[in-house]
Scaffold this active site. Structure first.
Site, mmCIF file in Angstrom:
data_model
loop_
_atom_site.group_PDB
_atom_site.id
_atom_site.type_symbol
_atom_site.label_atom_id
_atom_site.label_comp_id
_atom_site.label_asym_id
_atom_site.label_seq_id
_atom_site.Cartn_x
_atom_site.Cartn_y
_atom_site.Cartn_z
ATOM 1 N N GLY A 174 -44.968 45.630 23.033
ATOM 2 C CA GLY A 174 -44.810 44.434 23.843
ATOM 3 C C GLY A 174 -44.818 43.240 22.926
ATOM 4 O O GLY A 174 -44.438 43.345 21.753
ATOM 5 N N GLY A 188 -44.895 46.365 27.757
ATOM 6 C CA GLY A 188 -43.741 45.781 28.431
ATOM 7 C C GLY A 188 -42.409 46.263 27.894
ATOM 8 O O GLY A 188 -41.487 46.559 28.655
ATOM 9 N N ILE A 189 -42.281 46.366 26.574
ATOM 10 C CA ILE A 189 -41.039 46.844 25.960
ATOM 11 C C ILE A 189 -40.924 48.352 26.111
ATOM 12 O O ILE A 189 -39.879 48.889 26.478
ATOM 13 C CB ILE A 189 -40.971 46.434 24.484
ATOM 14 C CG1 ILE A 189 -40.845 44.912 24.356
ATOM 15 C CG2 ILE A 189 -39.817 47.122 23.773
ATOM 16 C CD1 ILE A 189 -40.938 44.388 22.930
ATOM 17 N N ASP A 199 -60.590 46.458 23.332
ATOM 18 C CA ASP A 199 -59.466 47.149 22.691
ATOM 19 C C ASP A 199 -59.896 47.917 21.446
ATOM 20 O O ASP A 199 -59.273 48.906 21.073
ATOM 21 C CB ASP A 199 -58.406 46.120 22.260
ATOM 22 C CG ASP A 199 -57.352 45.907 23.322
ATOM 23 O OD1 ASP A 199 -57.604 46.229 24.494
ATOM 24 O OD2 ASP A 199 -56.271 45.409 22.980
ATOM 25 N N ARG A 228 -60.289 43.080 30.115
ATOM 26 C CA ARG A 228 -59.867 43.603 28.821
ATOM 27 C C ARG A 228 -60.094 42.516 27.778
ATOM 28 O O ARG A 228 -59.616 41.390 27.925
ATOM 29 C CB ARG A 228 -58.392 43.984 28.860
ATOM 30 C CG ARG A 228 -57.845 44.412 27.507
ATOM 31 C CD ARG A 228 -56.522 43.735 27.230
ATOM 32 N NE ARG A 228 -56.013 44.045 25.904
ATOM 33 C CZ ARG A 228 -54.835 43.640 25.461
ATOM 34 N NH1 ARG A 228 -54.044 42.927 26.230
ATOM 35 N NH2 ARG A 228 -54.444 43.933 24.241
ATOM 36 N N GLY A 250 -47.377 42.010 21.748
ATOM 37 C CA GLY A 250 -48.214 42.654 20.750
ATOM 38 C C GLY A 250 -47.798 44.106 20.680
ATOM 39 O O GLY A 250 -47.489 44.717 21.713
ATOM 40 N N ASN A 285 -40.122 49.161 29.829
ATOM 41 C CA ASN A 285 -38.993 48.562 30.536
ATOM 42 C C ASN A 285 -37.673 48.555 29.777
ATOM 43 O O ASN A 285 -36.637 48.291 30.380
ATOM 44 C CB ASN A 285 -39.350 47.114 30.913
ATOM 45 C CG ASN A 285 -40.561 47.046 31.829
ATOM 46 O OD1 ASN A 285 -40.643 47.801 32.798
ATOM 47 N ND2 ASN A 285 -41.492 46.158 31.535
ATOM 48 N N ASP A 298 -39.051 36.996 23.378
ATOM 49 C CA ASP A 298 -38.838 37.838 24.550
ATOM 50 C C ASP A 298 -37.656 38.772 24.293
ATOM 51 O O ASP A 298 -36.523 38.328 24.118
ATOM 52 C CB ASP A 298 -38.582 36.970 25.783
ATOM 53 C CG ASP A 298 -38.658 37.764 27.085
ATOM 54 O OD1 ASP A 298 -38.054 38.850 27.150
ATOM 55 O OD2 ASP A 298 -39.329 37.297 28.024
#
Length: 308
Positions: free
Chosen positions: A175, A294-295, A113, A56, A177, A298, A246
């Site tokens: 995430g 990720g955000i 992307d 990627r 980003g 999760n 984070d």
């Protein structure tokens, strides 16, 4: 399917996790170190030898609209886009070089992307500045996270038992980003990131949308290099909270009453909700909102804040 993920590379917190529950430390590991450690794990779970490697790559600029086989000219073109994606293209290149060093006989392919957004309508690509200037310097909206937006929009259509070409979907890649995309009848018609990944939603260390006057003011006061560093690496969740980027750490601090952490979470969610509403209006309707990254994957708390 077996997954092995290395994260926080080039830091003392570098580590890996696998889909079968194995965890380990990779303190200060480079991309080459991490790939060297994880590759044997991956190969043990394969029923045939590796046949190719996919990479990627965040910014392909004007040069790439589809996946391409990697050669030295592709590496050079990705390097040329580093000023437009300083947090990403260097790491992408590290991954490419590590894989080519360890697996020199395998074909390697770059997936960009920017490709999914390359056919956005002109009204979504053009910035309202002098046309001659924008053409001369290649200034337009490219958009990012295209592989993610395209993939999850397709999954949403499958889950809805509908044809993607009949749907109007807002996809949210949230995430470190973060970006939003209006997937209108199967194609990207609008997206929040622009010429660079700085525009749009609040991110881990990136500012997202700003009044251009703020950038000019900062550039006059701090200088160009310091302003670039501030907007890319010391803004977003990190800048607002004063703690870090984070979300897991911020949520824990927010529960303890930390005002900066609470404000960062609130601003992040507010910006996401604003984009959902805007894109629903642009498309003239909305069939689904999809969250990933990720955000998005999760954090149930952030999903509730951002999309309800």
């Amino acid at each position: 399917m077996f997954d092995a993920i290395a994260e926080r590379l080039n830091t003392s917190q570098a580590c890996y996790t696998t889909s079968d529950g194995e965890r380990g430390e990779l303190a200060n590991a480079t991309h080459l170190d991490a790939l060297n450690a994880l590759l044997p794990m991956v190969e043990r779970h394969l029923d045939r030898p590796l046949s190719a490697v996919g990479h990627r790559v965040v910014h392909g600029g004007e040069a790439f609209h589809d996946a391409v086989a990697i050669d030295e000219s592709v590496v050079a073109a990705v390097e040329a886009c580093i000023p437009l994606a300083p947090l990403h293209n260097p790491a992408n290149l590290e991954g490419i070089r590590a894989a080519r060093a360890l697996l020199p006989d395998l074909p390697q392919v770059a997936v960009f992307d920017t490709a999914f957004h390359s056919r956005m309508p002109r009204r979504s690509q053009v910035y309202a500045i002098d046309r001659e200037v924008s053409t001369k310097y290649g200034i337009r909206r490219f958009g990012f996270h295209g592989t993610s937006h395209a993939f999850v929009a397709g999954l949403a259509a499958e889950a809805m038992e509908a044809d993607l070409r009949d749907l109007r979907i807002v996809t949210l890649h949230l995430g470190n980003g973060a970006s939003a995309c209006a997937v209108e009848f199967g194609t990207s018609s609008e997206t929040s990131m622009g010429m660079t990944p700085l525009e749009g939603l609040v991110m881990g260390t990136r500012s997202g949308d700003l009044d251009p006057g703020v950038v000019l003011k900062l550039a006059r006061e701090l200088g160009i290099d310091a302003t670039e560093e501030l907007l890319n690496r010391s803004s977003g969740l990190k800048g607002i909270s004063g703690i870090g980027n984070d979300l897991r750490d911020l949520q824990a601090q927010a529960e303890e009453g930390h005002d900066g952490a609470r404000l960062a979470i609130t601003v992040f969610a507010h910006q996401v909700r604003k984009y959902i509403g805007a894109y629903a209006a642009v498309m003239g309707g909305l069939d689904a909102v999809v969250l990933t990254g990720g955000i998005g994957q999760n954090s149930a708390a952030m999903r509730r804040r951002a999309s309800v």
